[in-house]
Design an enzyme around this catalytic site. Structure first.
Site, PDB file in Angstrom:
ATOM      1  N   HIS A 125       0.822  -1.224   0.000  1.00 15.23           N
ATOM      2  CA  HIS A 125       0.000   0.000   0.000  1.00 15.23           C
ATOM      3  C   HIS A 125       0.852   1.268   0.000  1.00 15.23           C
ATOM      4  O   HIS A 125       0.304   2.366  -0.200  1.00 15.23           O
ATOM      5  CB  HIS A 125      -0.927   0.025   1.214  1.00 15.23           C
ATOM      6  N   ASP A 162      -2.776 -10.520  -2.604  1.00 18.19           N
ATOM      7  CA  ASP A 162      -3.348 -10.033  -1.347  1.00 18.19           C
ATOM      8  C   ASP A 162      -4.814  -9.662  -1.581  1.00 18.19           C
ATOM      9  O   ASP A 162      -5.189  -9.265  -2.688  1.00 18.19           O
ATOM     10  CB  ASP A 162      -2.556  -8.810  -0.886  1.00 18.19           C
ATOM     11  N   HIS A 164      -6.360  -7.189  -0.594  1.00 19.50           N
ATOM     12  CA  HIS A 164      -6.459  -5.752  -0.851  1.00 19.50           C
ATOM     13  C   HIS A 164      -5.663  -5.383  -2.101  1.00 19.50           C
ATOM     14  O   HIS A 164      -4.643  -5.996  -2.397  1.00 19.50           O
ATOM     15  CB  HIS A 164      -5.904  -4.958   0.337  1.00 19.50           C
ATOM     16  N   ASP A 245      -4.501 -12.807   3.187  1.00 21.49           N
ATOM     17  CA  ASP A 245      -5.761 -12.357   3.775  1.00 21.49           C
ATOM     18  C   ASP A 245      -6.970 -12.615   2.876  1.00 21.49           C
ATOM     19  O   ASP A 245      -8.091 -12.229   3.206  1.00 21.49           O
ATOM     20  CB  ASP A 245      -5.694 -10.875   4.189  1.00 21.49           C
TER      21      ASP A 245
HETATM   22 ZN   LIG Z   1      -4.144  -7.149   2.577  1.00 22.50          ZN
END
Ligand SMILES: [Zn+2]
Length: 308
Positions: A125, A162, A164, A245
Site C-alpha cells: 500500500h 493479497d 487488498h 488475507d
Molecule cells: Zn491485505
C-alpha cells in the site's frame, strides 16, 4: 533447487497498538509452521539492513526522512488511522527492504531458485510519498527496481494476490511498461483502487473479485487473466506480493480461499518462471491476519516453492 527464507528478529520489534491485526504474532505463527522437519532444507538468511539507494529508487529522500523522524521514543506514532510506528519500526522497515533485495540477489546469482521473505511491515500500500495500510516502504516495488538497477534485468512482473489492492505498487509503476503489475483483490474493499479500467501504460492488470469468491473463482481469474498476461510479458523475474488475507478465515477480507489455492497459484507462477526467468521468484509477505489461516497458507506456499 534451493529455496531461501529471509527473516530477522527485528521484524518482531515493530509493534502496533493492542488489538491491531498487523501484529508480531503473525510472524511467530509462520515461524512455528516453518519449523517443521519438512522445511529443514530452507536456506535461512538473516535479512541485512537495506542500502538507502535501493529505497531511493522508489521513495524520495524527503519521504524517507519524514518516516525516519516520525519514529517515537516510546509508545506509538500514528501515520494515519491504521498505520503505526513504534521505536523499532524504522529499523524493521529497513530490514524488510534488505530482505527483499537480498532475496533478489540470491535468486539472480543462482544461489537459490526462489525465496520467501517473512517480513513486517508489509509494503504494497505504500506509495512513493504516502505511508498507508500498515505499509511504510514498498518492498515489492523496491525489489523489482533493485533487480533492474543492480542486476540489469529488463522486465519484472509483480503478481499481487493479497485480498487488498496494491495501490502503492500500481502507483510506482503506473507509467513504466518495464514492470507488469497484475493483481487479484476483493472489490469493494480498502483501499478502493484496483478497477479493471486502471491500466497505466498497459502494464497494469487489475482483476477484482466479488466478496464471497471462493478458490474456484480465484483460480478461474488467475487462469483467464493473470497467468496469460504474465506469460505474454515474459518476465526475467517474478515478484509475488504474497498476502494471505484472501483466506476464508481472515477477519479483514471476504474471500473464501484456502491454503491449497495459494499453493496452486504458486505452482502456476513457478511454471511461468521456469519458462521465462530461470525459475526466479521472490515472494514477499504482505497481509494475512487469521493466525492459523496465515500460517497454514504461508507454509503451503513455501512448500510449493521448495517442491518445484
Ligand atoms: Zn491485505
Amino acid at each position: 533447487m534451493t529455496t531461501c527464507l529471509l527473516h530477522h528478529p527485528v521484524f518482531l520489534d515493530h509493534l502496533t497498538p493492542p488489538g491491531h491485526p498487523e501484529r508480531p504474532d503473525r510472524l511467530r505463527a509462520i515461524a512455528d509452521a516453518l519449523d517443521r522437519p519438512q522445511f529443514a532444507a530452507l536456506l535461512r538468511i538473516a535479512a541485512p539492513h537495506s542500502d538507502m539507494e535501493d529505497i531511493l529508487a522508489v521513495h524520495p529522500a524527503s519521504y524517507i526522512e519524514r518516516i525516519r523522524t516520525a519514529v517515537p521514543q516510546e509508545g506509538f506514532a500514528a501515520i494515519d488511522a491504521d498505520t503505526f510506528m513504534s521505536p523499532a519500526s524504522f529499523t524493521a522497515a529497513m530490514h524488510a527492504v534488505g530482505a527483499a533485495c537480498t532475496a533478489v540477489d540470491e535468486v539472480i546469482a543462482g544461489r537459490a531458485t526462489n525465496a520467501f521473505c517473512a517480513v513486517r511491515p508489509p509494503g504494497h500500500h505504500a506509495e512513493p510519498e504516502v505511508a498507508m495500510g500498515f505499509c511504510l516502504f514498498n518492498n515489492a516495488a523496491i525489489a523489482a527496481r533493485h533487480a533492474q538497477r543492480r542486476h540489469g534485468l529488463g522486465r519484472v512482473a509483480i503478481v499481487d494476490w493479497d485480498v487488498h489492492h496494491g495501490n502503492g505498487t500500481q502507483a510506482v509503476f503506473w507509467s513504466d511498461p518495464s514492470v507488469l503489475f497484475a493483481s487479484t483483490h476483493q472489490m469493494p474493499l480498502y483501499p478502493g483502487t484496483g478497477a479493471p479500467s486502471e491500466r497505466g501504460a498497459g502494464n497494469i492488470l487489475n482483476v477484482p473479485l466479488a466478496p464471497g469468491t471462493d478458490g474456484a473463482g480465484f483460480r478461474e481469474a488467475f487462469t483467464t487473466h493473470i497467468l496469460p498476461a504474465v506469460d505474454a510479458f515474459a518476465p526475467e523475474l517474478i515478484v509475488i506480493s504474497a498476502g494471505f488475507d484472501a483466506h476464508r478465515d481472515d477477519p479483514l477480507g471476504g474471500l473464501l480461499l484456502d491454503a491449497a489455492d495459494f499453493a496452486w497459484a504458486t505452482g502456476e507462477l513457478m511454471r511461468l518462471a521456469d519458462r521465462h526467468a530461470k525459475g526466479g521468484i521472490v515472494s514477499l509477505l504482505e497481509g494475512g491476519y487469521d493466525l492459523a489461516g496465515l500460517a497454514e497458507s504461508a507454509a503451503a506456499h513455501v512448500a510449493a516453492l521448495m517442491e518445484g
